[in-house]
Design an enzyme around this catalytic site. Sequence first.
Site, PDB file in Angstrom:
ATOM      1  N   ASP A  98       0.841  -1.203   0.000  1.00 54.69           N
ATOM      2  CA  ASP A  98       0.000   0.000   0.000  1.00 54.69           C
ATOM      3  C   ASP A  98       0.875   1.252   0.000  1.00 54.69           C
ATOM      4  O   ASP A  98       0.721   2.136  -0.842  1.00 54.69           O
ATOM      5  CB  ASP A  98      -0.913   0.016   1.232  1.00 54.69           C
ATOM      6  N   GLU A 155       2.314  -6.417  -5.406  1.00 50.96           N
ATOM      7  CA  GLU A 155       1.840  -5.622  -6.529  1.00 50.96           C
ATOM      8  C   GLU A 155       2.915  -4.660  -6.976  1.00 50.96           C
ATOM      9  O   GLU A 155       3.244  -4.548  -8.160  1.00 50.96           O
ATOM     10  CB  GLU A 155       0.596  -4.862  -6.070  1.00 50.96           C
ATOM     11  N   ASP A 156       3.491  -3.965  -6.012  1.00 54.65           N
ATOM     12  CA  ASP A 156       4.403  -2.889  -6.384  1.00 54.65           C
ATOM     13  C   ASP A 156       5.742  -3.400  -6.905  1.00 54.65           C
ATOM     14  O   ASP A 156       6.222  -2.971  -7.955  1.00 54.65           O
ATOM     15  CB  ASP A 156       4.624  -1.954  -5.190  1.00 54.65           C
TER      16      ASP A 156
HETATM   17  O1  TRH Z   1       4.673  -6.048   0.718  1.00 51.76           O
HETATM   18  P1  TRH Z   1       3.840  -6.652  -0.332  1.00 51.76           P
HETATM   19  O2  TRH Z   1       3.545  -8.061  -0.183  1.00 51.76           O
HETATM   20  O3  TRH Z   1       2.500  -5.827  -0.443  1.00 51.76           O
HETATM   21  C1  TRH Z   1       1.214  -6.419  -0.584  1.00 51.76           C
HETATM   22  C2  TRH Z   1       0.743  -6.339  -2.013  1.00 51.76           C
HETATM   23  O4  TRH Z   1       0.855  -5.071  -2.584  1.00 51.76           O
HETATM   24  C3  TRH Z   1      -0.676  -6.789  -2.095  1.00 51.76           C
HETATM   25  O5  TRH Z   1      -1.157  -6.656  -3.416  1.00 51.76           O
HETATM   26  C4  TRH Z   1      -1.516  -5.972  -1.156  1.00 51.76           C
HETATM   27  O6  TRH Z   1      -2.812  -6.397  -1.208  1.00 51.76           O
HETATM   28  C5  TRH Z   1      -0.960  -6.145   0.244  1.00 51.76           C
HETATM   29  O7  TRH Z   1       0.372  -5.714   0.281  1.00 51.76           O
HETATM   30  C6  TRH Z   1      -1.753  -5.372   1.265  1.00 51.76           C
HETATM   31  O8  TRH Z   1       4.554  -6.485  -1.771  1.00 51.76           O
HETATM   32  P2  TRH Z   1       4.727  -5.233  -2.765  1.00 51.76           P
HETATM   33  O9  TRH Z   1       3.426  -4.838  -3.325  1.00 51.76           O
HETATM   34  O10 TRH Z   1       5.761  -5.619  -3.730  1.00 51.76           O
HETATM   35  O11 TRH Z   1       5.255  -4.042  -1.885  1.00 51.76           O
HETATM   36  C7  TRH Z   1       6.482  -4.015  -1.258  1.00 51.76           C
HETATM   37  C8  TRH Z   1       7.025  -2.600  -1.258  1.00 51.76           C
HETATM   38  O12 TRH Z   1       7.988  -2.462  -0.238  1.00 51.76           O
HETATM   39  C9  TRH Z   1       7.717  -2.218  -2.566  1.00 51.76           C
HETATM   40  O13 TRH Z   1       7.472  -0.852  -2.835  1.00 51.76           O
HETATM   41  C10 TRH Z   1       9.192  -2.403  -2.258  1.00 51.76           C
HETATM   42  C11 TRH Z   1       9.201  -1.976  -0.806  1.00 51.76           C
HETATM   43  N1  TRH Z   1      10.340  -2.454   0.001  1.00 51.76           N
HETATM   44  C12 TRH Z   1      11.425  -1.602   0.158  1.00 51.76           C
HETATM   45  O14 TRH Z   1      11.443  -0.491  -0.392  1.00 51.76           O
HETATM   46  N2  TRH Z   1      12.462  -2.002   0.934  1.00 51.76           N
HETATM   47  C13 TRH Z   1      12.503  -3.229   1.530  1.00 51.76           C
HETATM   48  O15 TRH Z   1      13.486  -3.539   2.217  1.00 51.76           O
HETATM   49  C14 TRH Z   1      11.389  -4.105   1.355  1.00 51.76           C
HETATM   50  C15 TRH Z   1      11.400  -5.468   1.983  1.00 51.76           C
HETATM   51  C16 TRH Z   1      10.322  -3.683   0.580  1.00 51.76           C
END
Ligand code: TRH
Length: 351
Positions: free
Chosen positions: A15, A248-249
């Site tokens: 999110d 997603e992201d």
């Molecule tokens: O963390 P997620 O599993 O988020 C999920 C999904 O978006 C899902 O669709 C949604 O319904 C749920 O959350 C509530 O995976 P996602 O979407 O890849 O997001 C991770 C974000 O965190 C991405 O912007 C990368 C960031 N991130 C960092 O910047 N540094 C880090 O060390 C880590 C582990 C992540």
Amino acid sequence: MTIDLFCQVVDNYGDIGVCWRLAQQLNESYPVRLWVDDLSAFARIEHHIDPTATTQIVNTITVLSWEVASELQPAPIVIEAFGCDLPADYLGQMPQHTQLWLNLEYLSAETWVEELHLLPSPQPNGISKYFFFPGFTAKTGGLLRPSSYNPASTSTALPAWQSMGLSAPTTDRIAFVFPYPNAPLSVLYEALAQHPESWTVLLAATAPDPQLSSYQKERLTIQRLGFIQQADFDALMDYADLNIMRGEDSFVRAIWAAKPFIWQPYLQEQNTHLEKLQAWLTHTPFDRAIQQLIYDWSSLQLNADQLLKHLLHLSDWQQQCRNYAHNLCLQDNLATQLIAFCSQKCQKAVK
Ligand code: TRH
């Protein structure tokens, strides 16, 4: 025209990951106030965030805690991310100040998205809320894409290893891995250990601890990361030879890295996430075997030989990913489409 973008951190980092990316891109056209209900989650992926400050400015974006929502006037354009319920006081004040209200929906490649994209829905406070659906086709709102992105010359910048607390890997190849806890990591380790080249696995902060056999320990280098800033996270994807992403992201950003990647969607009941995965796969130009490999990672059917086969032909796989990024770039990105929609609607309101 200020934009208020509201983010509720449900769980994980998707999110805030999407909202932070979007806020920065919208801010290239309009002033943005990003409202976040959980600043501690935000601070993990953006180290300039002070989790105790209810008001702060980071990268020229005003970041506000939901706690101060009753104290400020609503903006002319309001975007709620993923159907989050806006604070009641704020909702009550919107009719006096807000011209356009949008709900940014979750990403899906399913066909119904095209029918619902940009439909208005009248709300109890008298304002219509429009549903804005990201997506992969021309009839959707598109994908978040770095604004300067050029598919012909993807980034070759070196990651800031030191600031991430890492030493630069010295192996032939790097896999960057950000999995859900049930991902078949043992299959990955088995395949990488059998590969003729040497591999470093960069394991994201949330990944489970690796369980390696003594042979795998000899063959593989594992570097565990702490929480790193989103910009560093992106730089690792651009640099790695293989990205295993989730949610997603990070999935969408992996498309733009144009390196071989596997996507594991957010787990849902009754395997709905597998339907979502299949809907996306059928949209991709990937060959049958790559599609099967990606599906089998999430359905937990993958075996090490199957993965190894593709790792031995990494350049073919990479070419397919490059072509895919190139094709998707023909579509306007999500921020551009959002801005165009806001301009069109707000001009009408002024007339
Ligand atoms: O963390 P997620 O599993 O988020 C999920 C999904 O978006 C899902 O669709 C949604 O319904 C749920 O959350 C509530 O995976 P996602 O979407 O890849 O997001 C991770 C974000 O965190 C991405 O912007 C990368 C960031 N991130 C960092 O910047 N540094 C880090 O060390 C880590 C582990 C992540």
